[in-house]
Write an enzyme that holds these catalytic residues in place. Sequence first.
Site, PDB file in Angstrom:
ATOM      1  N   ASN A 164       0.870  -1.175   0.000  1.00 55.10           N
ATOM      2  CA  ASN A 164       0.000   0.000   0.000  1.00 55.10           C
ATOM      3  C   ASN A 164       0.905   1.221   0.000  1.00 55.10           C
ATOM      4  O   ASN A 164       1.539   1.517   1.005  1.00 55.10           O
ATOM      5  CB  ASN A 164      -0.887  -0.032   1.256  1.00 55.10           C
ATOM      6  CG  ASN A 164      -1.677   1.246   1.436  1.00 55.10           C
ATOM      7  OD1 ASN A 164      -1.800   2.043   0.501  1.00 55.10           O
ATOM      8  ND2 ASN A 164      -2.218   1.438   2.632  1.00 55.10           N
ATOM      9  N   TRP A 165       0.940   1.889  -1.145  1.00 53.95           N
ATOM     10  CA  TRP A 165       1.849   3.038  -1.256  1.00 53.95           C
ATOM     11  C   TRP A 165       1.280   4.293  -0.591  1.00 53.95           C
ATOM     12  O   TRP A 165       1.949   5.311  -0.507  1.00 53.95           O
ATOM     13  CB  TRP A 165       2.143   3.330  -2.731  1.00 53.95           C
ATOM     14  CG  TRP A 165       3.159   2.395  -3.327  1.00 53.95           C
ATOM     15  CD1 TRP A 165       3.805   1.377  -2.698  1.00 53.95           C
ATOM     16  CD2 TRP A 165       3.643   2.409  -4.682  1.00 53.95           C
ATOM     17  NE1 TRP A 165       4.668   0.759  -3.577  1.00 53.95           N
ATOM     18  CE2 TRP A 165       4.591   1.368  -4.790  1.00 53.95           C
ATOM     19  CE3 TRP A 165       3.372   3.196  -5.800  1.00 53.95           C
ATOM     20  CZ2 TRP A 165       5.271   1.104  -5.992  1.00 53.95           C
ATOM     21  CZ3 TRP A 165       4.042   2.928  -6.996  1.00 53.95           C
ATOM     22  CH2 TRP A 165       4.981   1.897  -7.079  1.00 53.95           C
ATOM     23  N   LYS A 166       0.015   4.260  -0.213  1.00 50.69           N
ATOM     24  CA  LYS A 166      -0.623   5.451   0.387  1.00 50.69           C
ATOM     25  C   LYS A 166      -0.434   6.649  -0.560  1.00 50.69           C
ATOM     26  O   LYS A 166      -0.500   6.468  -1.764  1.00 50.69           O
ATOM     27  CB  LYS A 166      -0.069   5.700   1.785  1.00 50.69           C
ATOM     28  CG  LYS A 166      -0.076   4.409   2.617  1.00 50.69           C
ATOM     29  CD  LYS A 166       0.207   4.597   4.060  1.00 50.69           C
ATOM     30  CE  LYS A 166       0.169   3.236   4.745  1.00 50.69           C
ATOM     31  NZ  LYS A 166       0.237   3.330   6.182  1.00 50.69           N
ATOM     32  N   HIS A 197      -9.414   1.236   4.612  1.00 46.28           N
ATOM     33  CA  HIS A 197      -8.133   1.400   5.313  1.00 46.28           C
ATOM     34  C   HIS A 197      -8.328   2.332   6.511  1.00 46.28           C
ATOM     35  O   HIS A 197      -9.084   3.297   6.433  1.00 46.28           O
ATOM     36  CB  HIS A 197      -7.075   1.962   4.366  1.00 46.28           C
ATOM     37  CG  HIS A 197      -5.709   1.912   4.963  1.00 46.28           C
ATOM     38  ND1 HIS A 197      -5.260   2.880   5.822  1.00 46.28           N
ATOM     39  CD2 HIS A 197      -4.725   0.989   4.872  1.00 46.28           C
ATOM     40  CE1 HIS A 197      -4.040   2.544   6.230  1.00 46.28           C
ATOM     41  NE2 HIS A 197      -3.689   1.412   5.657  1.00 46.28           N
ATOM     42  N   GLU A 205      -6.654   4.651   7.667  1.00 42.38           N
ATOM     43  CA  GLU A 205      -6.399   6.083   7.435  1.00 42.38           C
ATOM     44  C   GLU A 205      -7.617   6.749   6.803  1.00 42.38           C
ATOM     45  O   GLU A 205      -7.881   7.924   7.038  1.00 42.38           O
ATOM     46  CB  GLU A 205      -5.139   6.256   6.566  1.00 42.38           C
ATOM     47  CG  GLU A 205      -3.886   5.986   7.390  1.00 42.38           C
ATOM     48  CD  GLU A 205      -2.714   5.435   6.600  1.00 42.38           C
ATOM     49  OE1 GLU A 205      -2.701   5.556   5.360  1.00 42.38           O
ATOM     50  OE2 GLU A 205      -1.806   4.867   7.244  1.00 42.38           O
ATOM     51  N   GLU A 225      -5.494  -5.065  10.312  1.00 40.11           N
ATOM     52  CA  GLU A 225      -4.456  -4.064  10.523  1.00 40.11           C
ATOM     53  C   GLU A 225      -4.717  -3.329  11.839  1.00 40.11           C
ATOM     54  O   GLU A 225      -5.498  -2.367  11.864  1.00 40.11           O
ATOM     55  CB  GLU A 225      -4.453  -3.049   9.376  1.00 40.11           C
ATOM     56  CG  GLU A 225      -4.094  -3.639   8.037  1.00 40.11           C
ATOM     57  CD  GLU A 225      -3.483  -2.583   7.124  1.00 40.11           C
ATOM     58  OE1 GLU A 225      -2.371  -2.816   6.638  1.00 40.11           O
ATOM     59  OE2 GLU A 225      -4.097  -1.528   6.920  1.00 40.11           O
ATOM     60  N   GLY A 249       2.553   1.989  10.627  1.00 34.64           N
ATOM     61  CA  GLY A 249       3.528   3.073  10.499  1.00 34.64           C
ATOM     62  C   GLY A 249       4.243   3.414  11.790  1.00 34.64           C
ATOM     63  O   GLY A 249       4.893   4.452  11.888  1.00 34.64           O
ATOM     64  N   SER A 308       3.390  -2.372  10.110  1.00 32.99           N
ATOM     65  CA  SER A 308       4.839  -2.472  10.314  1.00 32.99           C
ATOM     66  C   SER A 308       5.414  -3.837   9.933  1.00 32.99           C
ATOM     67  O   SER A 308       6.292  -4.362  10.614  1.00 32.99           O
ATOM     68  CB  SER A 308       5.206  -2.093  11.756  1.00 32.99           C
ATOM     69  OG  SER A 308       4.835  -0.749  12.018  1.00 32.99           O
ATOM     70  N   GLY A 336       2.854  -1.238   4.101  1.00 36.51           N
ATOM     71  CA  GLY A 336       2.977   0.163   3.712  1.00 36.51           C
ATOM     72  C   GLY A 336       4.425   0.526   3.445  1.00 36.51           C
ATOM     73  O   GLY A 336       4.955   0.318   2.354  1.00 36.51           O
ATOM     74  N   GLY A 337       5.089   1.041   4.466  1.00 37.23           N
ATOM     75  CA  GLY A 337       6.448   1.565   4.323  1.00 37.23           C
ATOM     76  C   GLY A 337       7.407   0.653   3.573  1.00 37.23           C
ATOM     77  O   GLY A 337       8.134   1.106   2.675  1.00 37.23           O
TER      78      GLY A 337
HETATM   79  P1  PGA Z   1       2.924   0.098   7.452  1.00 44.13           P
HETATM   80  O1  PGA Z   1       1.473   0.364   6.817  1.00 44.13           O
HETATM   81  O2  PGA Z   1       3.415  -1.209   6.861  1.00 44.13           O
HETATM   82  O3  PGA Z   1       3.748   1.245   6.993  1.00 44.13           O
HETATM   83  O4  PGA Z   1       2.766   0.010   8.924  1.00 44.13           O
HETATM   84  C1  PGA Z   1       0.562  -0.689   6.639  1.00 44.13           C
HETATM   85  C2  PGA Z   1      -0.720  -0.176   6.050  1.00 44.13           C
HETATM   86  O5  PGA Z   1      -1.160   0.921   6.414  1.00 44.13           O
HETATM   87  O6  PGA Z   1      -1.347  -0.856   5.209  1.00 44.13           O
END
Ligand code: PGA
Length: 279
Positions: free
Chosen positions: A13-15, A115, A117, A191, A197, A237, A258-259
């Site tokens: 997930n590149w956000k 998600h 966010e 999640e 993050g 994470s 994500g990251g």
């Molecule tokens: P993260 O993000 O791996 O950077 O913790 C995961 C996500 O939000 O899908």
Amino acid sequence: MAKKPRGVLIAGNWKMNRGPREAREFFAALAPELPAEARAALAPGADAQAGSADRLAAALFVPYLSLTAALEAAGGTGIAVGAQNAHWEKAGAFTGETSGPMLGEIGVRWALTGHSERRQHFGESDETVRRRTESLLEQGFRVVACIGETREERESRRTEAVLERQLRALFPDPSRGAAAYLDGRLILAYEPVWAIGTGLTATPEQAEEAHRFIREFLRLRLSAPAADRTPLLYGGSVTPENLGALLAGPNVDGGLVGGASLKPESYAALLAGGLRALS
Ligand code: PGA
């Protein structure tokens, strides 16, 4: 018995990162990083095998504006490119939104919904997550729907109650969408919000415990076959270093990352880790 009966899906997930130019650069740099076995496992069409026993599948959820560039650059790699959200209506007065038919027109077949966010910052509710998820499934998409508790909810021992509320909202009527639940097109991502993050990955035991709870919910709410076929991803994470331990959980069928999905070398390392879990 298959080692991973639903295979392993490594979803990134590149956000709000990586515009079209950077998306192209990512795929150009990814190719030489990918071990030959991962390249072979991800032969074109592998995305259609997501959820199949002992198969590796890969997807990247990129910003809308980067979809076309990423689709072109990913062509022939077997890595699916998906949208991070989509509206439930097919067209209409919904400024700022994008619909399933528009995504389908450019070749997108995967989407993320719910998600945390979007729930936290953009007013996404259990109800709108359900609408988006149901509509996209009806339109033939593969959908990764996200659920998970906040730190405060975990600390007050409400994790299972929160997951149950989110899951009940996703499946208000167990008879609806049965076909999509049976062919593995619906994928759930657990999640925990406190792990996203933050570097505070859930322990493999915490992840497996939540996944077991989700699978049992699906068995009771939908059916045993639907529960067996629904891939459950862990997100929060995830790194190439901790992926193997997380995938050891029998109910953990992959990761939503994500990251660590933003850099070609770490995404390649995640794919290699996914492959190791299958062997
Ligand atoms: P993260 O993000 O791996 O950077 O913790 C995961 C996500 O939000 O899908």
